[in-house]
Design an enzyme around this catalytic site. Structure first.
Site, PDB file in Angstrom:
ATOM      1  NE  ARG A 276      -1.667   8.738  -9.918  1.00 11.46           N
ATOM      2  CZ  ARG A 276      -2.463   8.296  -8.944  1.00 11.46           C
ATOM      3  NH1 ARG A 276      -1.940   7.824  -7.839  1.00 11.46           N
ATOM      4  NH2 ARG A 276      -3.770   8.315  -9.075  1.00 11.46           N
TER       5      ARG A 276
ATOM      6  CD  GLU B  92      -3.133   0.768   0.352  1.00 12.86           C
ATOM      7  OE1 GLU B  92      -2.571   1.556  -0.423  1.00 12.86           O
ATOM      8  OE2 GLU B  92      -4.341   0.808   0.592  1.00 12.86           O
ATOM      9  CG  ASP B  93      -0.908   4.685  -1.692  1.00  9.75           C
ATOM     10  OD1 ASP B  93      -1.623   4.123  -0.830  1.00  9.75           O
ATOM     11  OD2 ASP B  93      -1.397   5.377  -2.604  1.00  9.75           O
TER      12      ASP B  93
ATOM     13  CG  ASP C 126      -5.831   9.051   6.034  1.00 16.12           C
ATOM     14  OD1 ASP C 126      -5.201   9.639   6.918  1.00 16.12           O
ATOM     15  OD2 ASP C 126      -6.810   9.560   5.457  1.00 16.12           O
TER      16      ASP C 126
END
Ligand code: 5GP
Length: 182
Positions: free
Chosen positions: A172, A106-107, A110
């Site tokens: 990005r 995952e980036d 949150d």
């Protein structure tokens, strides 16, 4: 009418929170750690489109055990900055994961709601093991407690862009992670 591109144009890239050098160093460390932990096995990396692609492709180059890659795309209902936990699959995996060692890449985590959904969904497909590798995490924003085995960096409660992370599909391509200033 304001298009996404114009909206993005109005927000400025601000303070750099993670430099390109720190990203490369930490990604290499994570790749080496993952290679040690899964030694003697083969690993399936599941990248979450689109943000994790950049991290995943760098990470993979530091993994020296047999490794395959597959992708999922999900959309989270909610506002631009808050996910609701109600997730829709836009693209599913190409292959079954039963009895595989699966690592979700995952980036950013949150609230954790998207990841919670992915863990439940992929967990129900009977992988041999299922773990998470997240480049970034915002502990202050967490709503659910999740087992995140590998984490790149903890960052403060700021909206960030770069190294795969976008704002209205922009930014990005930045080689670092920076806060977005409205
Ligand atoms: P969560 O479900 O954990 O609240 O949200 C996870 C997803 O929200 C991430 O995969 C990412 O797509 C998006 N997200 C959360 N925080 C940020 C941020 O600071 N910047 C960007 N660009 N996306 C974020």
């Amino acid at each position: 009418m304001s298009t996404p591109a114009r909206v993005a144009g109005e927000a400025a890239v601000g303070e750099v929170l993670v430099t390109a050098e720190d990203l490369q160093r930490r990604v290499a460390e994570l790749g080496e750690e993952i290679s040690r932990d899964y030694a003697g096995r083969s690993l399936l990396l599941v990248g979450v489109l689109k943000g994790a692609v950049f991290f995943l492709s760098d990470l993979m180059r530091f993994i020296d055990i047999p490794v395959e890659v597959d992708f999922m795309a999900v959309a989270s209902y909610g506002s631009a900055t808050d996910s609701s936990g109600v997730v829709r699959i836009l693209k599913d995996l190409d292959a079954a994961i039963e009895d595989r060692d699966v690592l979700i890449v995952e980036d950013i985590v949150d609230s954790g709601l998207t990841l919670q959904y992915l863990l439940r969904n992929l967990g129900s497909r009977n992988p041999r093991t299922l773990e998470v590798c997240a480049l970034l995490t915002k502990p202050e924003r967490r709503k659910v407690d999740l087992p995140t085995r590998y984490v790149g960096f903890e960052i403060p409660d700021r909206f960030v862009v770069g190294y795969g992370l976008d704002y209205a599909e922009r930014h990005r391509n930045l080689p670092f992670v920076a806060a977005l200033e409205s």
